[in-house]
Design a protein around this motif. Structure first.
Motif, short mmCIF file in Angstrom:
data_model
loop_
_atom_site.label_atom_id
_atom_site.label_comp_id
_atom_site.label_asym_id
_atom_site.label_seq_id
_atom_site.Cartn_x
_atom_site.Cartn_y
_atom_site.Cartn_z
N ASP A 85 0.90 -1.25 0.20
CA ASP A 85 -0.17 0.10 0.13
C ASP A 85 1.01 1.29 0.04
O ASP A 85 0.94 1.85 1.00
N LEU A 86 1.49 1.72 -1.10
CA LEU A 86 2.06 2.85 -1.34
C LEU A 86 1.21 4.01 -0.91
O LEU A 86 1.84 4.95 0.02
N GLU A 87 0.27 4.34 -1.28
CA GLU A 87 -0.60 5.51 -0.91
C GLU A 87 -0.85 5.54 0.51
O GLU A 87 -0.56 6.85 1.09
N GLY A 88 -1.01 4.52 1.17
CA GLY A 88 -1.42 4.30 2.64
C GLY A 88 -0.21 4.81 3.32
O GLY A 88 -0.12 5.44 4.21
N SER A 89 0.94 4.22 2.94
CA SER A 89 2.24 4.65 3.55
C SER A 89 2.63 6.04 3.56
O SER A 89 3.10 6.61 4.40
N LEU A 90 2.35 6.62 2.21
CA LEU A 90 2.70 8.04 2.17
C LEU A 90 1.71 8.94 2.96
O LEU A 90 2.30 10.03 3.62
N CYS A 91 0.71 8.42 3.12
CA CYS A 91 -0.22 9.34 3.95
C CYS A 91 0.15 9.25 5.47
O CYS A 91 0.34 10.31 6.11
N LEU A 92 0.57 8.02 6.06
CA LEU A 92 0.89 7.99 7.22
C LEU A 92 2.15 8.63 7.65
O LEU A 92 2.27 9.34 8.55
N ILE A 124 4.50 13.75 -4.16
CA ILE A 124 4.43 15.19 -4.35
C ILE A 124 3.01 15.67 -3.45
O ILE A 124 3.18 16.61 -2.73
N ALA A 125 2.00 14.99 -4.01
CA ALA A 125 0.74 15.17 -3.65
C ALA A 125 0.68 15.14 -2.07
O ALA A 125 -0.25 15.87 -1.43
N ALA A 161 5.89 19.84 -8.93
CA ALA A 161 6.61 19.87 -7.69
C ALA A 161 6.86 21.46 -7.31
O ALA A 161 6.78 21.80 -6.18
N GLU A 162 7.02 22.17 -8.33
CA GLU A 162 7.23 23.71 -8.08
C GLU A 162 5.96 24.34 -7.48
O GLU A 162 5.91 25.19 -6.46
#
Length: 283
Positions: free
Chosen positions: A67-74, A107-108, A132-133
């Motif tokens: 779960d990439l998105e879940g990991s990024l969120c945490l 980035i999001a 990114a900018e």
């Protein structure tokens, strides 16, 4: 302030059980200024396994997740109260088909991407740079983390001023999905910054086997790709002129050669104002 005296940089590794992901995690475990906080991988049967045990590093509190998105969120939530430049970093070594979405998602969520996966198109890199900018998230797309390769590319760009004929050959293991490599493309781009055309000929060439002369860029440069087991990563740039050839060559013997560049990118990416392309932008 030395790196070791500061709060360790929280790092998520995507593609954790791949060849490069494993090396990155091992390098992180040997440094005082970086801390592995998540390991993402989609390999069948890897979900929930302790990443330390999988890599022979001993038991850790970090289990492999898909779960990439879940990991990024945490991770983004865990550093939300930290002042810049103290955000989290994701190092991605996955697959060309997924890397664009991985980078945009990072980035999001405000997580700084260090992208080693090649295969991004120029338009995708440009789109990510704009994103990114706007988000003020330092990001790095690095086709090759080897300092030796950076030196080769700089030498090739310098030699291109004096030679009108050149061809590039890159050789990689047969598990590499994209061809030509991002490193080879980057080398050609640096040579093309002069704005000149290469390899003019008075002979009308004919291929009896399609592709035998390699891929042709609009500048006239030709790129050749070789894929064989036993190889790691190798590149050669050959220049030709009347009565001579000039050859630049770089061989990667072991993936550990990339780790100083990976750690350098992790340490610098959080202070960047936007996206950079190429390790030479960080050295």
């Amino acid at each position: 302030m030395p790196f070791s005296a500061a709060k360790p940089i929280p790092v998520l590794v995507s593609g954790a059980l791949g060849r490069m992901g494993r090396e990155v995690i091992k390098a992180i475990f040997t440094t005082a200024d970086c801390k592995l906080v998540a390991a993402v991988d989609t390999s069948p049967g890897s979900e929930g396994k302790d990443i330390g045990l999988e890599l022979g590093l001993g038991e850790t509190d970090i289990t492999v997740t898909s779960d990439l998105e879940g990991s990024l969120c945490l991770i983004s939530q865990s550093v939300r109260n930290d002042q810049p430049p103290n955000g989290a970093v994701i190092v991605d070594f996955t697959h060309p088909s997924a890397v664009f979405e991985h980078t945009r998602t990072a980035i999001a969520y405000g997580v700084h991407p260090v992208i080693g996966t090649t295969g991004l198109s120029p338009s995708q890199i440009n789109e990510l740079a704009i994103f990114a900018e706007k988000a003020s998230i330092g990001s790095a797309v690095i086709p090759n983390f080897s300092v030796g390769m950076v030196l080769l590319q700089q030498a090739a760009a310098a030699a291109a001023r004096f030679y009108d004929h050149a061809e590039l050959t890159e050789l990689h293991h047969n598990q590499k999905a994209d061809a030509p490599s991002g490193t080879c493309i980057k080398t050609a781009e640096l040579m093309e910054e002069l704005g000149k055309n290469f390899n003019s000929t008075d002979v009308e060439e004919h291929e009896s086997l399609a592709g035998s002369r390699g891929g042709l860029r609009s500048s006239g440069l030709r790129l050749h790709s070789i894929r064989l087991p036993g190889l790691v990563a190798h590149q050669e740039v050959m220049f030709g002129a009347n009565g001579e050839t000039y050859t630049l060559k770089h061989n990667t013997i072991n993936r550990s050669a990339y780790m100083p560049g990976v750690l350098l990118a992790i340490r610098k990416v959080r202070s960047l104002p936007g996206l950079v392309y190429g390790l030479e932008r960080l050295i």
